[in-house]
Scaffold this motif. Structure first.
Motif, short mmCIF file in Angstrom:
data_model
loop_
_atom_site.label_atom_id
_atom_site.label_comp_id
_atom_site.label_asym_id
_atom_site.label_seq_id
_atom_site.Cartn_x
_atom_site.Cartn_y
_atom_site.Cartn_z
N ILE A 148 -19.57 -0.82 -2.80
CA ILE A 148 -19.48 -0.03 -1.57
C ILE A 148 -20.85 0.04 -0.89
O ILE A 148 -20.97 -0.13 0.32
CB ILE A 148 -18.94 1.38 -1.85
N GLY A 149 -21.88 0.27 -1.68
CA GLY A 149 -23.25 0.31 -1.14
C GLY A 149 -23.64 -1.00 -0.48
O GLY A 149 -24.24 -1.01 0.60
N ARG A 179 -1.53 0.58 -12.67
CA ARG A 179 -2.13 -0.60 -13.24
C ARG A 179 -3.60 -0.74 -12.85
O ARG A 179 -4.37 -1.40 -13.53
CB ARG A 179 -1.36 -1.84 -12.78
N TYR A 180 -4.00 -0.14 -11.74
CA TYR A 180 -5.38 -0.27 -11.28
C TYR A 180 -6.23 0.95 -11.61
O TYR A 180 -7.33 1.07 -11.13
CB TYR A 180 -5.41 -0.51 -9.77
N HIS A 233 -9.79 1.88 0.16
CA HIS A 233 -8.96 0.93 -0.57
C HIS A 233 -9.14 1.11 -2.09
O HIS A 233 -8.16 1.17 -2.83
CB HIS A 233 -9.35 -0.49 -0.15
N ILE A 234 -10.36 1.22 -2.54
CA ILE A 234 -10.63 1.41 -3.98
C ILE A 234 -10.02 2.73 -4.46
O ILE A 234 -9.42 2.79 -5.52
CB ILE A 234 -12.15 1.39 -4.25
N TRP A 235 -10.15 3.79 -3.67
CA TRP A 235 -9.61 5.08 -4.08
C TRP A 235 -8.10 4.98 -4.24
O TRP A 235 -7.54 5.47 -5.23
CB TRP A 235 -9.95 6.14 -3.04
N ARG A 236 -7.43 4.34 -3.30
CA ARG A 236 -5.98 4.19 -3.39
C ARG A 236 -5.58 3.40 -4.63
O ARG A 236 -4.61 3.73 -5.30
CB ARG A 236 -5.42 3.49 -2.16
N ARG A 237 -6.31 2.35 -4.91
CA ARG A 237 -6.00 1.55 -6.08
C ARG A 237 -6.15 2.36 -7.37
O ARG A 237 -5.37 2.23 -8.28
CB ARG A 237 -6.91 0.31 -6.17
N ARG A 238 -7.14 3.19 -7.44
CA ARG A 238 -7.38 3.98 -8.65
C ARG A 238 -6.40 5.13 -8.82
O ARG A 238 -6.00 5.44 -9.92
CB ARG A 238 -8.79 4.56 -8.63
N HIS A 239 -6.04 5.79 -7.72
CA HIS A 239 -5.30 7.04 -7.83
C HIS A 239 -3.81 6.95 -7.54
O HIS A 239 -3.09 7.90 -7.80
CB HIS A 239 -5.92 8.09 -6.92
N GLY A 242 0.82 -1.21 0.00
CA GLY A 242 0.00 0.00 0.00
C GLY A 242 0.85 1.25 0.00
O GLY A 242 1.79 1.37 -0.78
N ASP A 243 0.56 2.17 0.91
CA ASP A 243 1.32 3.42 0.96
C ASP A 243 2.57 3.30 1.84
O ASP A 243 3.30 4.26 2.03
CB ASP A 243 0.45 4.58 1.43
#
Length: 172
Positions: A113-114, A141-142, A131-137, A2-3
Motif C-alpha cells: 500500500i505504501g 479463503r483470503y 480491496h485488501i480489506w475486503r479480501r481479508r474480512h 466482490g460485494d
C-alpha cells in the motif's frame, strides 16, 4: 464479483447476470443479500472457472489477477475466461497499475500500500487498501495475516499475455 454492487447495477439490463466468488460463505451472503434480484452466484476461483456451456457477451474482472500467485495461474484464468466469452465479447479488466518493485515488497500489504501510494498517489492506494480489506474480512479463503500481491505486468507485457488467448486491447 466482490460485494455484488456492480453486478447488481447492470443486472436489469442483461439477460443473464452471474457473479463468481471464491468461497461458499461469500456466495451464501450474496445470495441472501440480493434475494429477488435477477443474479446467479457461483463459487469458483477465476483460474479454476468451469465451462458450463453458457457464453457471456460482457465479462468484468476487477482486482483479481494481481492476487494470483503465479503468472501461470493468470494465463490459466485468461484461458478460462476466453472459453466462456461469446464471439465478439467485451472483457473489461481493471487491475492495479504496473508497480515495478521487488517481490519482497508484495509480501506485506502495508508495504505494498505504501509503495502504491508513493508510486501512483492516494486514489490508487485507497483503492488497493479497500480491496485488501475486503479480501481479508469478507472472503474466508483470503483471511491471511498478509495478503501478497503476486502478479504484476507492464501494460505491453499484459497486452501480449492477453493476446495469447485472442483478446485485443481496445483502450488502456
Amino acid at each position: 464479483c466482490g460485494d455484488g454492487r456492480l453486478l447488481d447495477s447492470i443486472a436489469d439490463g442483461v439477460s443473464l447476470a452471474v457473479g463468481v466468488v471464491p468461497t461458499e460463505e461469500e456466495r451464501d451472503r450474496l445470495v441472501a443479500h440480493y434475494a429477488g434480484r435477477p443474479i446467479r452466484f457461483r463459487t469458483e476461483r477465476l483460474e479454476e472457472l468451469s465451462d458450463t456451456g453458457e457464453r457471456f457477451e460482457v465479462i468484468l474482472i476487477i482486482g483479481v489477477l494481481q492476487l494470483l500467485s503465479r503468472r501461470s495461474l493468470v494465463k490459466e484464468a485468461l484461458r478460462r475466461v476466453a472459453a466462456i466469452a461469446a464471439p465478439g465479447a467485451r472483457v473489461y479488466i481493471g487491475e492495479l497499475p504496473f508497480v515495478p518493485v521487488p517481490p519482497k515488497v508484495y509480501r506485506s500489504a502495508p508495504r505494498a500500500i505504501g509503495y502504491v501510494l508513493r508510486a501512483h498517489g492516494i486514489c490508487a492506494a485507497l483503492r488497493f487498501a479497500r480491496h485488501i480489506w475486503r479480501r481479508r474480512h469478507r472472503m474466508g479463503r483470503y483471511e491471511l495475516q498478509r495478503t501478497p500481491v503476486a502478479f504484476c505486468a507492464a501494460p505491453a507485457d499484459f497486452s501480449a499475455l492477453a493476446s495469447e488467448y485472442g483478446f485485443a486491447l481496445q483502450d488502456s
